[in-house]
Design an enzyme around this catalytic site. Structure first.
Site, PDB file in Angstrom:
ATOM      1  CG  ASP A 163      -1.832   1.134   1.379  1.00  0.00           C
ATOM      2  OD1 ASP A 163      -2.322   1.616   0.353  1.00  0.00           O
ATOM      3  OD2 ASP A 163      -2.062   1.576   2.528  1.00  0.00           O
ATOM      4  CD  GLU A 422      -0.408  -5.899   7.335  1.00  0.00           C
ATOM      5  OE1 GLU A 422      -0.892  -5.799   6.196  1.00  0.00           O
ATOM      6  OE2 GLU A 422      -0.899  -5.331   8.327  1.00  0.00           O
ATOM      7  CE1 TYR A 477      -4.527   0.521  10.246  1.00  0.00           C
ATOM      8  CE2 TYR A 477      -3.762  -1.716   9.883  1.00  0.00           C
ATOM      9  CZ  TYR A 477      -3.518  -0.356   9.878  1.00  0.00           C
ATOM     10  OH  TYR A 477      -2.286   0.127   9.526  1.00  0.00           O
ATOM     11  CD  GLU A 512       0.977  -1.242   9.544  1.00  0.00           C
ATOM     12  OE1 GLU A 512      -0.198  -1.263   9.077  1.00  0.00           O
ATOM     13  OE2 GLU A 512       1.974  -1.538   8.875  1.00  0.00           O
TER      14      GLU A 512
HETATM   15  C1  GCB Z   1      -1.324  -2.364   6.704  1.00  0.00           C
HETATM   16  C2  GCB Z   1      -0.022  -2.261   5.990  1.00  0.00           C
HETATM   17  C3  GCB Z   1       0.306  -0.837   5.589  1.00  0.00           C
HETATM   18  C4  GCB Z   1      -0.952  -0.149   5.061  1.00  0.00           C
HETATM   19  C5  GCB Z   1      -1.988  -0.123   6.169  1.00  0.00           C
HETATM   20  C6  GCB Z   1      -3.304   0.534   5.748  1.00  0.00           C
HETATM   21  O1  GCB Z   1      -1.608  -3.284   7.387  1.00  0.00           O
HETATM   22  O2  GCB Z   1       1.044  -2.819   6.702  1.00  0.00           O
HETATM   23  O3  GCB Z   1       1.318  -0.850   4.629  1.00  0.00           O
HETATM   24  O4  GCB Z   1      -0.693   1.134   4.585  1.00  0.00           O
HETATM   25  O5  GCB Z   1      -2.280  -1.412   6.563  1.00  0.00           O
HETATM   26  O6  GCB Z   1      -3.425   1.728   5.917  1.00  0.00           O
HETATM   27  O7  GCB Z   1      -4.165  -0.165   5.241  1.00  0.00           O
END
Ligand code: GCB
Length: 602
Positions: A163, A422, A477, A512
């Site tokens: 991403d 990931e 998330y 994250e």
């Molecule tokens: C993740 C990735 C990261 C993305 C992020 C997102 O898990 O490691 O590279 O930018 O999510 O914002 O979706």
């Protein structure tokens, strides 16, 4: 084996940054047509260091797939007669081949680690020489990171499973440097302490080089290595002789988070009383260790606060900028971050040097991102298979780990290696792929913990790779990609999953957690994309972390907004930054500052 170029009493560098001639070579004609053998036929000049993508206003440059050529002339200093001359590139993304004059001198795979060639035979001191670099941004199933080029009616399109925008070019400095033919090639330092005594173990490599006139080519007597350790005031602390040894540091001033105290280890290659080569290696005396579910720096429990970052800037793309480095670190200090992860590739060595001096703690990551085809809709193909990511890819990945460790192992700021971000980690194939890579990392560096970053698709009980980790790193998330807008339900689910992981008895770093936030968008009720929602989302996460002792770190995704490929869930890039791309704070920056500046380590 490589030492970063440096000016010393015996070494001299010439920086080759600036404007280089530049040409696209999508048809791959340049090599056969001998573009390196004459002045590049182009009216374009682009800047080094920088990604080339955003330097023009043209889509053909921005979206180019395939090789490009950089070329310039440089005067080789007249004073370098009789010296060994080396061409050094700090990086070329993602692979490169280099010519000096008409001679091909080196090729390198991997976009974020340095490489060099002895070019003595191809240059004449006091004369100019032409340097040509073919840089290829193509990602395939044999590259790290992986990708695939799709041929379409409108030309090639690069697909990949990560991403961030596939910026490419010469992102860091290019150097020409000179040493004596007999020269130091390598140094490894490891440190420790007992009571008030510190120690520095060192191992130095050298080559005697062809000596002028010596019939056996050895230069007569072997040179010897002498080392001097000095404190930050320049006072001599210890001396040693020989290519390996241990130095004792009485009343040691440890390197510690927030206290980037460095000693200077001068290495000298000496023959018959003459110093043939001198090199300075900075040394921070500190230890790192995992003890149960605790992460110890200097035997003190450490709690990571900070971010996953990117090398990502307007205009420069992934080009290194000293001004932005200083400014980003100033913002990290302002907000109370003690650490960051070099997501998702090795950063410029200037970043690591500066982090050493500022006492910032780094999780150092390879470019192995996007080893997960299912995440971006390729559910028809397995990630690890003879047609996709295979044993050959694993060799490239292993080499990327070795090069990262070789480059960064002497930096006290690096406390943990992340060998991938990931990847698919639920299958037997993933387990078989990763098992030997953990061995590669531990063999390359027995002194630091090793981990990889786990994705939410492989929760506790399903991940088959985390068994190899010293530290569990999780990207989650809850409240964004799942339970969107429902922070109460997200809080329950997140806590339940974290408690499962805590049962492993290993330290957990949440590498994250984040929510896309459009700066200036507001709402009184919890509405995704607003500044209020990012604040509420972070508060929810922090409540969960504070209830679980095994959580030893929180790194928000992301430090700043960054460029991505176009997509229907990306608005001018990824907006999970706590700062905008031009480094202005969103409301969440103040929330984090209040939390982190009040927190005491442990
Ligand atoms: C993740 C990735 C990261 C993305 C992020 C997102 O898990 O490691 O590279 O930018 O999510 O914002 O979706």
């Amino acid at each position: 084996m490589m030492l970063r170029p440096q000016d010393t009493s015996t070494r001299e560098r010439k920086n080759l940054d600036g404007l280089w001639r530049f040409a696209l070579d999508g048809d791959r004609r340049g090599r056969d047509a001998g573009w390196f053998a004459r002045r590049l036929d182009t009216d374009r000049e682009l800047a080094v260091p920088a990604s080339y993508n955003d330097l023009t206003a043209e889509a053909e440059v921005h979206d180019h797939v395939g090789p490009v050529w950089y070329q310039r002339e440089v005067w080789v200093p007249a004073g370098w007669a009789g010296r060994r001359v080396v061409l050094h590139l700090e990086s070329a993304t993602h692979r490169a081949t280099v010519w000096v004059g008409d001679a091909e001198v080196v090729s390198h795979e991997g976009g974020y680690t340095p490489f060099e060639a002895d070019v003595t035979a191809h240059v004449t001191p006091g004369q100019p020489v032409r340097i040509s670099v073919e840089v290829d941004n193509t990602l395939t199933f044999r590259s790290i990171p992986p990708g695939e080029v799709e041929q379409t009616a409108h030309g090639p399109r690069q697909r990949y499973w990560h991403d961030f925008f596939n910026y490419a070019g010469l992102h860091r400095s290019v150097w020409l440097y000179a040493t004596d033919p007999a020269h130091l090639t390598d140094v490894t330092v490891t440190t420790g302490f007992a009571g008030t005594d510190g120690h520095v173990d060192y191992r130095v490599g050298w080559e005697s080089g062809p000596a002028d006139g010596a019939p056996d080519g050895t230069g007569g007597a072997d040179p010897d290595v002498a080392v001097v350790l000095r404190d930050a005031d320049g006072a001599e602390v210890a001396t040693g002789r020989g290519a390996t040894g241990r130095l004792t540091v009485p009343d040691v001033h440890l390197w510690a988070p927030g206290d980037g105290y460095l000693y200077d280890l001068e290495l000298q290659l000496v023959r018959d009383g003459t110093v043939l080569d001198s090199y300075h290696q900075s040394v921070g005396v500190r230890t790192v260790r995992v003890d149960g579910a605790r992460f110890l720096i200097n035997e003190q429990p450490f709690y990571f606060t900070g971010f996953g970052k990117h090398e990502d800037l307007a205009v420069l793309g992934k080009g290194h900028s000293p001004a932005h480095l200083v400014h980003d670190v100033a913002l990290l200090e302002w907000i109370g971050a003690n650490s960051f992860r070099t997501s998702h590739y090795p950063y410029s060595e200037d970043v690591l040097d500066y982090a050493d001096r500022r006492g910032l703690v780094l999780i150092d990551e390879t470019a192995a991102v996007g080893l997960n085809l299912g995440m971006f809709g390729r559910r028809d193909q397995p990630t690890f298979s003879p047609d996709t990511i295979d044993d050959q890819t694993r060799e490239v990945h292993a080499q990327a780990i070795r090069e990262l460790v070789a480059r960064d192992r002497n930096h006290p700021c690096v406390v943990l290696w992340s060998i991938a971000n990931e990847p698919e980690s639920r299958t037997a194939e993933a387990e078989a792929y990763f098992r030997p890579l953990f061995d590669v990392a531990r063999e390359a560096d027995p002194t630091r913990p090793v981990g990889f970053v786990n994705v939410g698709l492989a929760p506790h009980g399903q991940c088959r790779v985390s068994q190899f980790c010293d530290v569990i790193m999780l990207n989650r998330y809850y409240g964004w990609y799942s339970y969107t807008g429902d922070l109460a339900a997200a809080e329950d689910a997140w806590e339940a999953e974290l408690r499962d992981w805590a049962g492993e008895g290993k330290p957990i770093i949440v590498t994250e957690y984040g929510a896309d936030t459009y700066p200036g968008l507001h709402a009184t009720t919890p509405t995704p994309w607003t500044e209020e929602y990012q604040v509420a989302y972070l508060d929810m996460n922090h409540r969960v972390f504070d209830r679980i002792a095994e959580v030893v770190g929180e790194q928000v995704w992301n430090f700043a907004d960054f460029a991505t490929t176009p997509g229907i869930i990306r608005v001018g890039g990824n907006k999970k930054g706590v700062f905008t791309r031009d480094r202005q704070p969103k409301a969440a920056a103040h929330t984090l500052r209040a939390r982190w500046r009040g927190r005491v380590a442990g």
